[in-house]
Design an enzyme around this catalytic site. Sequence first.
Site, PDB file in Angstrom:
ATOM      1  N   LEU A 362       0.834  -1.210   0.000  1.00  0.00           N
ATOM      2  CA  LEU A 362       0.000   0.000   0.000  1.00  0.00           C
ATOM      3  C   LEU A 362       0.859   1.246   0.000  1.00  0.00           C
ATOM      4  O   LEU A 362       0.475   2.282  -0.513  1.00  0.00           O
ATOM      5  CB  LEU A 362      -0.903   0.004   1.230  1.00  0.00           C
ATOM      6  CG  LEU A 362      -2.023  -1.025   1.243  1.00  0.00           C
ATOM      7  CD1 LEU A 362      -2.690  -1.046   2.605  1.00  0.00           C
ATOM      8  CD2 LEU A 362      -3.041  -0.718   0.164  1.00  0.00           C
ATOM      9  N   GLY A 365       5.860   3.990   4.491  1.00  0.00           N
ATOM     10  CA  GLY A 365       5.877   5.173   5.340  1.00  0.00           C
ATOM     11  C   GLY A 365       7.198   5.319   6.055  1.00  0.00           C
ATOM     12  O   GLY A 365       8.152   4.605   5.769  1.00  0.00           O
ATOM     13  N   GLY A 366       7.223   6.230   6.982  1.00  0.00           N
ATOM     14  CA  GLY A 366       8.449   6.491   7.702  1.00  0.00           C
ATOM     15  C   GLY A 366       8.915   5.304   8.514  1.00  0.00           C
ATOM     16  O   GLY A 366      10.097   5.131   8.746  1.00  0.00           O
ATOM     17  N   GLY A 368       8.024   1.991   7.928  1.00  0.00           N
ATOM     18  CA  GLY A 368       8.140   0.716   7.224  1.00  0.00           C
ATOM     19  C   GLY A 368       7.079   0.594   6.145  1.00  0.00           C
ATOM     20  O   GLY A 368       6.282   1.505   5.922  1.00  0.00           O
ATOM     21  N   VAL A 370       3.777  -0.864   4.233  1.00  0.00           N
ATOM     22  CA  VAL A 370       2.436  -1.258   4.628  1.00  0.00           C
ATOM     23  C   VAL A 370       1.829  -2.106   3.511  1.00  0.00           C
ATOM     24  O   VAL A 370       1.896  -1.756   2.339  1.00  0.00           O
ATOM     25  CB  VAL A 370       1.531  -0.030   4.865  1.00  0.00           C
ATOM     26  CG1 VAL A 370       0.196  -0.466   5.424  1.00  0.00           C
ATOM     27  CG2 VAL A 370       2.212   0.947   5.797  1.00  0.00           C
ATOM     28  N   LYS A 385       1.579  -3.335   8.828  1.00  0.00           N
ATOM     29  CA  LYS A 385       2.760  -2.479   8.752  1.00  0.00           C
ATOM     30  C   LYS A 385       3.953  -3.257   9.269  1.00  0.00           C
ATOM     31  O   LYS A 385       3.925  -3.789  10.376  1.00  0.00           O
ATOM     32  CB  LYS A 385       2.527  -1.219   9.590  1.00  0.00           C
ATOM     33  CG  LYS A 385       3.721  -0.299   9.607  1.00  0.00           C
ATOM     34  CD  LYS A 385       3.336   1.107  10.000  1.00  0.00           C
ATOM     35  CE  LYS A 385       3.718   2.051   8.892  1.00  0.00           C
ATOM     36  NZ  LYS A 385       3.213   3.374   8.956  1.00  0.00           N
ATOM     37  N   ASP A 481       3.893  12.410  14.722  1.00  0.00           N
ATOM     38  CA  ASP A 481       4.154  12.506  13.283  1.00  0.00           C
ATOM     39  C   ASP A 481       2.858  12.795  12.520  1.00  0.00           C
ATOM     40  O   ASP A 481       2.499  12.085  11.594  1.00  0.00           O
ATOM     41  CB  ASP A 481       4.820  11.228  12.773  1.00  0.00           C
ATOM     42  CG  ASP A 481       5.597  11.468  11.481  1.00  0.00           C
ATOM     43  OD1 ASP A 481       5.775  12.645  11.099  1.00  0.00           O
ATOM     44  OD2 ASP A 481       6.025  10.473  10.857  1.00  0.00           O
TER      45      ASP A 481
END
Length: 680
Positions: A362, A365-366, A368, A370, A385, A481
Site C-alpha cells: 500500500l 511510510g516512515g 516501514g 504497509v 505495517k 508525526d
Amino acid sequence: MRLFPLLPMGTILVILCVSNIHMAFAQNENQFIYNGFLQARLHLDGSAKITSNGLLLLTNTVNISHPQVGHAFFQFPFKFNTTSSGLSPSLSFSTNFVFAIVPQVPNVGGSGMAFTISPSSNFTNAEGNQYLGLFNSSNEGLTSNHILAIELDPTLNPEFGDIDQNHVGIDVNSLNSTDSASAMYFSNKEGKNISLELKSGNPMHLWIDYDEAEKLLCVTLAPNGIPKPNQPLMSKSIDLSQYLLESMYVGFSAATGILVPSNHYVLGWSFNKSGQAQSLDVSKLPSLPRQRKAKEISGLMIMVLLIAVALVLITITGTAYNSRRKKFEEIREDWEKEYGPHRFTYKNLYKATKGFSDKELLGAGGFGKVYRGILPSSNTQIAVKKVSHDSKQGMKEFVAEIISMGRLRHRNLVQLLGYCRRRGELLLVYDYMPNGSLDKFLYSNEKPNLNWIQRFRILKGVASGLLYLHEEWEQIVLHRDVKASNVLLDAELNGRLGDFGLARLYDHGTNPQTTHVVGTVGYLAPELTRTGRATTCTDVFSFGAFMLEVACGRRPIELQGLPEEVVLVDYVFLCWGKGAILDASDPRLEGNYVVEEMELVLKLGLFCSHLVPEARPSMRQVVQFLDGNAKLPELPNDKACFGTSTSNEASDFLLSFPSSFSIASAPSCSSIDSILRSGR
Ligand SMILES: *[C@@H]1O[C@H](CO)[C@@H](O)[C@H](O)[C@H]1NC(C)=O
Ligand SMILES: *[C@@H]1O[C@H](CO)[C@@H](O)[C@H](O)[C@H]1NC(C)=O
Ligand SMILES: *[C@@H]1O[C@H](CO)[C@@H](O)[C@H](O)[C@H]1NC(C)=O
Ligand SMILES: *[C@@H]1O[C@H](CO)[C@@H](O)[C@H](O)[C@H]1NC(C)=O
Ligand SMILES: *[C@@H]1O[C@H](CO)[C@@H](O)[C@H](O)[C@H]1NC(C)=O
Ligand SMILES: *[C@@H]1O[C@H](CO)[C@@H](O)[C@H](O)[C@H]1NC(C)=O
Ligand SMILES: *[C@@H]1O[C@H](CO)[C@@H](O)[C@H](O)[C@H]1NC(C)=O
C-alpha cells in the site's frame, strides 16, 4: 582302475554324472560333466565356494571393502601337449559351461572371469582386479606363463587394449587378448547376431572348442537355454602347442574390483578331451539365488531408489519444513502472554498479504512498508505495517504501549488490531483504509481532488482524533508525526490518524537530549529539534502545519518556487500580513470554499505554528475553534512568532498574547513522560 574295463562306458558316464565318485575315472576318460557342483571334484581357493544348491560362486559381493579373487580348478591335471602317440589329438578339447555375472549394482560390474587352462592351479601370487586372478604385474604377458584363458570381461581396461566393457577375449599368457569380440550371439532362428550384456546377471552359455588338426579355437556364446549357435563368436587360428604344456589344469578364475563387486557364478560345466563335450542339461542346473537375479536386483534397486527418493523427499520436506518454520518464526516472550488476543501469527499475516507481495504494497511510510491483506479466518481486510526493529531494548514497553493503543477507540483513529513480533521485525495490524492516505488526494493526480467540505471535515475529524489521544484517553498519547501522509481516509472519506505512538519505539530508554528527532521536517516544532522532547504542543505544531497543508494544497516546505514561498507557514503569514490570507488557499479549489472556514483554518494553522509552545492552542481549543464553539483571537502581527523564524522576541510576544488563550495553553504542553511520572 581294474573295474574300469569291466564296465560299459554308459555306466561310467552315469556314475560320473550322477555321483562323480572317482576323479581317476574322469581323468583317465578326459571328460566330466557337472550340472551343478555339489559333488564336483574341484580345487577352490580365494573367495570361491560351492553354494548349498550347487552353484559355483567364485566371488561374492559380501566383502566389498576388499577386492576378491576366486579360483576353481578341476582337481587333477589333463594331458595336453604330449608327444606320446595317443589316438586322439592331445591338444584338442571341448568344453561348455553356464555362467552368470551378477553385479551388486545392476550393469555395473567390476573385473570379470575367465575359463583357464594353466600348468598350475596355485595362483597364490596372482593379483585380482584387472589381472583377473591369473597374473600379476610382473608376470603379465610372459611366455613362461603357459596360460590360455577365455576372458569374460565386463570392464574396459585400456591397459590391456580392451575393445569395450562387454567383451569375450582369447588370452594367451596375457590379458592383452590376442582376439576379442563384443558379447553377442548368433541366433539360429533369426539368422543374425544379437548382442548380450555379460553383466546383466542372466545366465549365459559359453562353448570353447579347440581342434588340434585345424588349429582352430572356437568360442561360442549364447543365452542359457538355447541350443548352441551355428556361428561362433570367435574362431581363432592358433597353435596351442606353442603355449600349452603337457600337464594342464582346467578351471575358472574370477576377480572383482573394489566398490563395484560382482557375483561370478558357474552353474554347470562340461569338459571333454575325447570329443565334443555334451551340452549341459538346463533343467538340472541349480538356479541363481532369487534375490540375486537381475530382475530382483532391479526390483531391489527400485526399492533402494524409492527409499533414496523418499529420503530425499523427507530431507526436502524437512528442509522446507525448517525453512518454513524459519520463514514463519516469531518471537514470543512470557510477558506477551497477557497480550494473547492481540497477537497475530506470522503465518496468518503472511498468508493474508500473499507473502508480503509487492502487489499488496500500500505504501512505504516512515516506519516501514504497509501491505494490504485479507485475514483468511474472518475474511476481513487489514493493513499490515512491517516495522523493522532490531533492538530488544524497550520492546516490552513498546508492545505494552502498542497493545494499550489497541484499546484506543476513536472513529478518527486507524484501529490497531494487533501485532506480531519476529526477529528484527515488528508487524502491526490495522484496519484497512480503502481510500489510502490523504497526501495522495492532495498531491497525486491518481486521486480525485477533494472539495472544501471534504477537507474541512477531515481536518475536524483528525483534530478530534488527536484530542482523544492527548486528553480523552486514560493516558496521554503523543502522535509525533501528524502529517497528510499519516492521515488515512476510510470508505466515507473520514480522516483517520494512523501510526500514532510509533515514534516511541525509537526513543525508549534513551536520554531525551540525545534522542534523534522523530517526525518529518516541516512539521517539527522548533523546540523539538532543539530539545528532542515531544509534547502535546509539538503535536499541535505538526497539526498546524497539517492544517495549512490541507488548506493550501501544498507541503509545509517546498523547495521549488519563490524564496518566500518555500516555507508554507511563512508564506501564509506573508499573505495574512498583506491582508490577503485567502491567496494562500489551494488553487485547485478554484475559490470554492466557505471563506470563513478557510480563513479560520489558515489562521488557526498559523496559531498552531507559534514558536512558543505554550502559545499554541491545545487540541481541545483547536477542536472548539473548528467547531465554531470558540472564537479565534486575532493573530499577533509579528513574524517572529511563526514558522521557521527563531526570535528572542517570542517570549515577549507571549506576554502580549490574548489572555483567554494563554490561560488555557500556558501550562498545557504535556509529554507522556511527565504525565506518567506524575502518576496520572
Ligand atoms: C574382507 O576381506 C579381508 C581380506 O580378505 C578380510 O581380512 C576381512 O576380514 C573380510 N571381511 C569380511 C567382513 O569378510
Ligand atoms: C602355492 O605357491 C606358493 C609359492 O608360489 C607356495 O608358498 C604355496 O604353498 C603354494 N600353495 C599350494 C596349495 O601348493
Ligand atoms: C608374480 O607371479 C610370479 C609367478 O607366480 C611370481 O614368481 C612373482 O613373484 C609374482 N610377482 C609379484 C610382484 O607378486
Ligand atoms: C596389446 O598387444 C598388441 C600386440 O599383440 C600390442 O600392439 C598392443 O600395444 C598391446 N596393447 C597394450 C595396451 O598393451
Ligand atoms: C556375427 O558376428 C561374428 C563375430 O563378430 C561375425 O563373424 C559374423 O559375420 C556375424 N554374423 C552376422 C550374420 O552378422
Ligand atoms: C609342445 O609339444 C611339442 C612337441 O613335443 C614341443 O615341440 C613344444 O615345445 C611343446 N610346447 C610347449 C609350450 O612346451
Ligand atoms: C566326450 O566325447 C565323447 C566322444 O564324442 C562322448 O562319447 C562323451 O559322451 C563325451 N563326454 C562328455 C562328458 O561330454
